[in-house]
Design an enzyme around this catalytic site. Structure first.
Site, PDB file in Angstrom:
ATOM      1  N   SER A  64       0.824  -1.215   0.000  1.00 62.06           N
ATOM      2  CA  SER A  64       0.000   0.000   0.000  1.00 62.06           C
ATOM      3  C   SER A  64       0.855   1.261   0.000  1.00 62.06           C
ATOM      4  O   SER A  64       1.999   1.261   0.458  1.00 62.06           O
ATOM      5  CB  SER A  64      -0.917   0.021   1.217  1.00 62.06           C
ATOM      6  OG  SER A  64      -1.865  -1.001   1.151  1.00 62.06           O
TER       7      SER A  64
HETATM    8  N1  SAH Z   1      -1.669  -4.494   4.135  1.00 61.49           N
HETATM    9  C1  SAH Z   1      -0.895  -4.561   2.907  1.00 61.49           C
HETATM   10  C2  SAH Z   1      -1.779  -4.334   1.687  1.00 61.49           C
HETATM   11  C3  SAH Z   1      -1.863  -5.556   0.886  1.00 61.49           C
HETATM   12  S1  SAH Z   1      -2.858  -5.478  -0.568  1.00 61.49           S
HETATM   13  C4  SAH Z   1       0.250  -3.552   2.951  1.00 61.49           C
HETATM   14  O1  SAH Z   1       0.565  -3.067   4.013  1.00 61.49           O
HETATM   15  O2  SAH Z   1       0.866  -3.282   1.930  1.00 61.49           O
HETATM   16  C5  SAH Z   1      -4.311  -6.311  -0.016  1.00 61.49           C
HETATM   17  C6  SAH Z   1      -4.165  -7.766   0.402  1.00 61.49           C
HETATM   18  O3  SAH Z   1      -5.474  -8.239   0.728  1.00 61.49           O
HETATM   19  C7  SAH Z   1      -3.644  -8.717  -0.676  1.00 61.49           C
HETATM   20  O4  SAH Z   1      -2.495  -9.368  -0.207  1.00 61.49           O
HETATM   21  C8  SAH Z   1      -4.802  -9.684  -0.908  1.00 61.49           C
HETATM   22  O5  SAH Z   1      -4.379 -11.010  -1.204  1.00 61.49           O
HETATM   23  C9  SAH Z   1      -5.544  -9.618   0.416  1.00 61.49           C
HETATM   24  N2  SAH Z   1      -6.947 -10.030   0.367  1.00 61.49           N
HETATM   25  C10 SAH Z   1      -7.859  -9.823  -0.623  1.00 61.49           C
HETATM   26  N3  SAH Z   1      -9.044 -10.357  -0.277  1.00 61.49           N
HETATM   27  C11 SAH Z   1      -8.899 -10.906   0.967  1.00 61.49           C
HETATM   28  C12 SAH Z   1      -9.767 -11.627   1.852  1.00 61.49           C
HETATM   29  N4  SAH Z   1     -11.047 -11.896   1.537  1.00 61.49           N
HETATM   30  N5  SAH Z   1      -9.273 -12.040   3.035  1.00 61.49           N
HETATM   31  C13 SAH Z   1      -7.972 -11.780   3.390  1.00 61.49           C
HETATM   32  N6  SAH Z   1      -7.104 -11.119   2.586  1.00 61.49           N
HETATM   33  C14 SAH Z   1      -7.552 -10.694   1.387  1.00 61.49           C
END
Ligand code: SAH
Length: 213
Positions: A64
């Site tokens: 992010s």
């Molecule tokens: N928190 C991260 C952002 C990751 S992007 C950071 O600090 O950079 C969002 C993430 O959400 C992805 O890895 C994706 O696989 C996950 N994701 C999407 N749908 C989800 C769900 N239903 N349950 C858990 N994780 C999920």
């Protein structure tokens, strides 16, 4: 895994950028200034690590944007020792920011590859989440509820009911809601069935996907 003066300098510049965009919470700014974001990315992308931008990582996902992480974390109002649930662990950058704030972090990731990589990686940096879980965030984590705060870091097409139900009274849910573009929503639980809702601007996240099982 090096964190040099150069990295620290770049990080301080990033803190200033995020501050200029409106983040005021000193504890959040301090956390952004501490987490070595370059170590969460491939070393060939070092030049990008301290720009205020999202960036692609493994398994078609992204790390992010620092401003977005700071914005969501500020809305969560984390106190030392708070029990926080994160949906979408990804590479663990947001998880690390929450750990810096003294939160007891539970974090769920639905992609096994990322779950495995991040489970090994975070402890190497000294970030010990209470629990990293491979699973579906739509269900929340009933066995550990209630939480002081829940943060969703993927774009949710709707607000999953279980997440609202797993908040303490006074607890906060920070969730980007929408399909192509998401509106940042803050829900504050006021009573068993009462919630205060705030809408706080537009963001773009990778989608929160429903489990195929
Ligand atoms: N928190 C991260 C952002 C990751 S992007 C950071 O600090 O950079 C969002 C993430 O959400 C992805 O890895 C994706 O696989 C996950 N994701 C999407 N749908 C989800 C769900 N239903 N349950 C858990 N994780 C999920």
């Amino acid at each position: 895994m090096k964190d040099t003066f150069k990295h620290k300098g770049l990080r301080q510049q990033l803190v200033n950028v995020v501050k200029a965009k409106g983040i005021v919470d000193e504890a959040v700014l301090k956390a952004i200034g501490k987490v070595p974001r370059h170590l969460f990315m491939d070393s060939s992308f070092l030049d990008h690590a301290y720009q205020d931008k999202a960036f692609p990582i493994a398994a078609d996902q992204t790390i992010s944007q620092p401003y977005t992480v700071a914005f969501q974390t500020e809305l969560l109002q984390v106190n030392n020792g708070d029990k926080i649930l994160e949906i979408g662990t990804g590479c663990g950058y947001q998880t690390a920011v929450l750990c810096e704030l003294g939160a007891k972090v539970y974090s769920i990731e639905r992609q096994n590859e990322l779950f495995k990589i991040t489970s090994k990686f975070l402890p190497k940096l000294g970030y010990r989440a209470k629990k990293l879980i491979f699973g579906d965030g739509y269900k929340g984590l009933p066995e550990e509820a209630p939480f002081d705060g829940i943060i969703v870091t993927a774009g949710a097409p709707f607000v999953p009911k279980p997440l609202l139900g797993q908040l303490k009274i006074g607890g906060r849910l920070v969730i980007p809601v929408g399909n192509d573009v998401q509106v940042m929503n803050l829900f504050i639980r006021k009573g068993a069935k009462e919630f205060e809702q705030h809408e706080l601007g537009e963001f773009r996240f990778v989608p929160m996907l429903e489990d195929k099982n």
